[in-house]
Design a protein around this motif. Structure first.
Motif, mmCIF file in Angstrom:
data_model
loop_
_atom_site.group_PDB
_atom_site.id
_atom_site.type_symbol
_atom_site.label_atom_id
_atom_site.label_comp_id
_atom_site.label_asym_id
_atom_site.label_seq_id
_atom_site.Cartn_x
_atom_site.Cartn_y
_atom_site.Cartn_z
ATOM 1 N N GLY A 1 -16.146 -0.715 -4.232
ATOM 2 C CA GLY A 1 -17.019 -0.370 -5.392
ATOM 3 C C GLY A 1 -18.224 -0.986 -5.301
ATOM 4 O O GLY A 1 -18.265 -2.177 -4.903
ATOM 5 N N TYR B 1 -22.279 -1.510 -7.636
ATOM 6 C CA TYR B 1 -23.332 -0.742 -8.362
ATOM 7 C C TYR B 1 -22.831 0.411 -9.461
ATOM 8 O O TYR B 1 -23.617 1.494 -9.538
ATOM 9 N N TYR C 1 -9.305 -1.921 -10.069
ATOM 10 C CA TYR C 1 -10.487 -2.854 -9.541
ATOM 11 C C TYR C 1 -10.028 -3.465 -8.139
ATOM 12 O O TYR C 1 -8.899 -4.264 -8.176
ATOM 13 N N TYR D 1 -26.148 0.043 -13.519
ATOM 14 C CA TYR D 1 -25.968 -1.378 -13.105
ATOM 15 C C TYR D 1 -27.562 -1.965 -13.322
ATOM 16 O O TYR D 1 -28.354 -1.493 -12.770
ATOM 17 N N LYS E 1 -29.413 -9.632 -1.025
ATOM 18 C CA LYS E 1 -28.315 -10.610 -1.569
ATOM 19 C C LYS E 1 -27.296 -10.960 -0.411
ATOM 20 O O LYS E 1 -26.793 -11.858 -0.570
ATOM 21 N N ASN F 1 -13.744 -10.696 -8.819
ATOM 22 C CA ASN F 1 -14.083 -11.100 -9.785
ATOM 23 C C ASN F 1 -12.923 -11.283 -10.838
ATOM 24 O O ASN F 1 -12.140 -10.136 -11.131
ATOM 25 N N TRP G 1 -21.034 -16.168 -9.985
ATOM 26 C CA TRP G 1 -21.578 -17.279 -11.055
ATOM 27 C C TRP G 1 -20.703 -18.375 -11.128
ATOM 28 O O TRP G 1 -21.318 -19.794 -11.154
ATOM 29 N N ARG H 1 -23.426 -22.882 -3.985
ATOM 30 C CA ARG H 1 -24.137 -21.896 -3.217
ATOM 31 C C ARG H 1 -25.152 -22.969 -2.279
ATOM 32 O O ARG H 1 -25.494 -23.754 -2.520
ATOM 33 N N GLN I 1 -25.929 -15.671 -2.632
ATOM 34 C CA GLN I 1 -24.856 -14.924 -3.306
ATOM 35 C C GLN I 1 -23.649 -15.766 -2.968
ATOM 36 O O GLN I 1 -23.084 -15.935 -1.885
ATOM 37 N N GLU J 1 -10.380 -11.945 -1.735
ATOM 38 C CA GLU J 1 -10.359 -10.409 -1.785
ATOM 39 C C GLU J 1 -10.098 -9.909 -0.310
ATOM 40 O O GLU J 1 -9.194 -8.955 -0.219
HETATM 41 N N1 EPU Z 1 -24.430 -14.794 -9.632
HETATM 42 C C1 EPU Z 1 -24.898 -16.043 -9.727
HETATM 43 N N2 EPU Z 1 -25.041 -16.786 -8.662
HETATM 44 C C2 EPU Z 1 -24.524 -16.462 -7.304
HETATM 45 C C3 EPU Z 1 -24.070 -15.109 -7.400
HETATM 46 C C4 EPU Z 1 -23.716 -14.140 -8.578
HETATM 47 O O1 EPU Z 1 -25.478 -16.517 -10.839
HETATM 48 O O2 EPU Z 1 -24.425 -16.971 -6.467
HETATM 49 C C5 EPU Z 1 -24.483 -13.769 -10.828
HETATM 50 C C6 EPU Z 1 -25.562 -13.065 -10.707
HETATM 51 O O3 EPU Z 1 -26.630 -13.495 -11.192
HETATM 52 C C7 EPU Z 1 -25.147 -11.689 -11.761
HETATM 53 C C8 EPU Z 1 -23.466 -11.765 -11.564
HETATM 54 O O4 EPU Z 1 -23.259 -13.294 -10.922
HETATM 55 O O5 EPU Z 1 -25.415 -11.983 -12.840
HETATM 56 C C9 EPU Z 1 -22.899 -10.719 -10.602
HETATM 57 O O6 EPU Z 1 -23.565 -11.022 -9.231
HETATM 58 P P1 EPU Z 1 -23.682 -9.436 -8.415
HETATM 59 O O7 EPU Z 1 -24.581 -8.636 -9.144
HETATM 60 O O8 EPU Z 1 -24.411 -9.891 -7.384
HETATM 61 O O9 EPU Z 1 -22.266 -8.791 -7.986
HETATM 62 P P2 EPU Z 1 -21.031 -9.588 -8.162
HETATM 63 O O10 EPU Z 1 -20.017 -9.358 -9.274
HETATM 64 O O11 EPU Z 1 -20.975 -10.941 -7.560
HETATM 65 C C10 EPU Z 1 -19.770 -7.447 -7.198
HETATM 66 C C11 EPU Z 1 -18.885 -7.047 -6.019
HETATM 67 C C12 EPU Z 1 -19.885 -6.513 -4.874
HETATM 68 C C13 EPU Z 1 -21.119 -5.583 -5.195
HETATM 69 C C14 EPU Z 1 -21.658 -5.991 -6.396
HETATM 70 C C15 EPU Z 1 -22.554 -4.839 -7.049
HETATM 71 C C16 EPU Z 1 -16.708 -7.958 -6.304
HETATM 72 C C17 EPU Z 1 -15.877 -8.921 -5.968
HETATM 73 N N3 EPU Z 1 -17.855 -7.892 -5.604
HETATM 74 O O12 EPU Z 1 -20.358 -8.528 -6.652
HETATM 75 O O13 EPU Z 1 -19.126 -6.123 -3.733
HETATM 76 O O14 EPU Z 1 -21.628 -5.315 -4.101
HETATM 77 O O15 EPU Z 1 -20.731 -6.273 -7.565
HETATM 78 O O16 EPU Z 1 -21.756 -3.918 -7.638
HETATM 79 O O17 EPU Z 1 -16.574 -7.129 -7.304
HETATM 80 C C18 EPU Z 1 -17.788 -6.797 -1.855
HETATM 81 O O18 EPU Z 1 -16.617 -6.122 -2.353
HETATM 82 O O19 EPU Z 1 -17.734 -7.443 -0.724
HETATM 83 C C19 EPU Z 1 -19.153 -6.700 -2.654
HETATM 84 C C20 EPU Z 1 -20.228 -7.172 -1.892
#
Ligand code: EPU
Length: 349
Positions: free
Chosen positions: A138, A140, A173, A205, A236, A252, A286, A294, A307, A344
């Motif tokens: 999944g 965006y 999820y 998204y 990212k 997450n 986050w 990070r 990221q 994961e």
């Molecule tokens: N954030 C931070 N610092 C970081 C990373 C993230 O503050 O170092 C904050 C971002 O600013 C944002 C939030 O955390 O507010 C979420 O970050 P992001 O939008 O990059 O998405 P994510 O929740 O970290 C999930 C999926 C990704 C997918 C993206 C977009 C999981 C485990 N990961 O990442 O999937 O591309 O959403 O939908 O659910 C994957 O599974 O390998 C993957 C890359």
């Protein structure tokens, strides 16, 4: 890879095979035996071989969601089947059956080139079609479960082919029945997707929506959505071909509302999304970022600077190095937030 036995091609079993090029974390682990299979018959032969030799199995697609902790003492079966076929259509939808060995992103490109829509938000996800349902990929705002009609899978014990409807896959999820009750019992051999003839875009998204601020929705095309997703991902997420990684290293975490309120009181800026009733999903990236990880490097493994959810293996070191970094991150997030992160990717052996 196959040899001829009589008139029939049989798959070639290769001993002591280096898997470095077959896992996107570029871990240099050896498989005791390795075989590439192109179809169900070759797959059945590989399963018979494993049974005869009493070997444990690792089913390999794109190798983009595994961590090799050590050499694998069994048989690695690399799924290399190819093919895409329209199996039904009506005014609204086309049902496309795709072999498990096809590359996911090439499928997304193929669908857009053929005016079949729905996959655009899932652009550039590494890996194979057959691996995609296991963790319900999944990104965006879209998950595979929104698009899958059914899948075919081979029962590892009996060799019989079975059809699983969307519902029977029990998608959640980053989750499905193939990670739970039926773990290690089936090999997915094809996936049938229900794609749209007329686009129905999903721009919920925030980062994706932000890419189209000045454009009226009616002017946006699925091709543009795909291009925007590719742009966001490239900004990212490291390209595994350049900096070895397996995407998000942790899921997450989902916690209950009351626990979330308590956490939010202490951390007003905490990033969260609504989940099922009374539940909240937190951004693991986050949490890891806030815990100071990070951009850090430990023992040669690193936390990606754009990221924090992505761990990288720039020096192509053994998987243990990355797992040690992951363990330290897990520990420190637990100490700071009381949240237990769940990995994961799958760990082998
Ligand atoms: N954030 C931070 N610092 C970081 C990373 C993230 O503050 O170092 C904050 C971002 O600013 C944002 C939030 O955390 O507010 C979420 O970050 P992001 O939008 O990059 O998405 P994510 O929740 O970290 C999930 C999926 C990704 C997918 C993206 C977009 C999981 C485990 N990961 O990442 O999937 O591309 O959403 O939908 O659910 C994957 O599974 O390998 C993957 C890359």
């Amino acid at each position: 890879m196959s040899a001829l036995k009589g008139n029939q091609a049989v798959p070639l079993f290769l001993p002591h095979f280096n898997l470095q090029k077959y896992n996107t974390l570029a871990v240099p682990a050896l498989a005791r035996h390795f075989v590439s299979v192109k179809n169900d018959n070759e797959l059945r032969e590989a399963l018979v071989f494993a049974r005869a030799e009493n070997l444990s199995l690792l089913l390999l697609g794109g190798g983009s969601n595994i961590v090799l902790r050590d050499d694998f003492p069994g048989l690695v079966i690399h799924i290399k089947s190819h093919g895409r076929e329209v199996v039904a259509e009506n005014d609204e939808f086309v049902w496309l059956k795709v072999a498990a060995g096809e590359n996911w992103h090439q499928l997304v490109e193929y669908s857009l080139d053929n005016a079949l829509y729905g996959l655009e938000n899932l652009s550039l996800i590494p890996g194979s079609v057959g691996a995609a349902p296991i963790q319900n990929i999944g990104a965006y705002g879209v998950e595979l479960k929104d698009l899958i009609e059914e899948l075919s899978a081979l029962n590892i014990r009996s060799g019989l082919s079975v059809t699983f409807t969307n519902e029977s896959c029990q998608f959640g999820y980053r989750d499905s029945i193939f990670k739970q009750a039926l773990k290690d019992q089936y090999v997915i051999t094809s996936v049938t997707l229900r794609l749209r003839k007329h686009p129905q875009l999903n721009l919920v998204y925030p980062a994706l929506r932000a890419a189209f601020t000045d454009v009226p929705d009616t002017d946006i095309t699925p091709q543009q959505v795909s291009a925007a997703v590719i742009g966001i991902r490239r900004a990212k997420l490291p390209d595994p071909a350049i900096i070895p990684n397996v995407g998000s290293f942790f899921k997450n975490p989902v916690i209950d509302q009351a626990r979330f309120e308590a956490l939010k009181a202490l951390n007003p800026a905490i990033v969260s999304y609504p989940a099922a009733a009374n539940q909240v999903k937190l951004a693991a990236g986050w949490l890891i970022d806030q815990a100071g990880w990070r951009g850090k490097e430990v023992g040669g493994a690193a936390v990606h600077s754009q990221q924090a959810l992505v761990l990288t293996n720039p020096f192509k070191l053994p998987g243990l190095v990355v797992l040690e970094l992951a363990a330290s991150i897990k520990q420190s997030v637990y100490e700071q937030f009381g949240i237990t992160l769940e990995m994961e990717p799958r760990i082998y052996p």
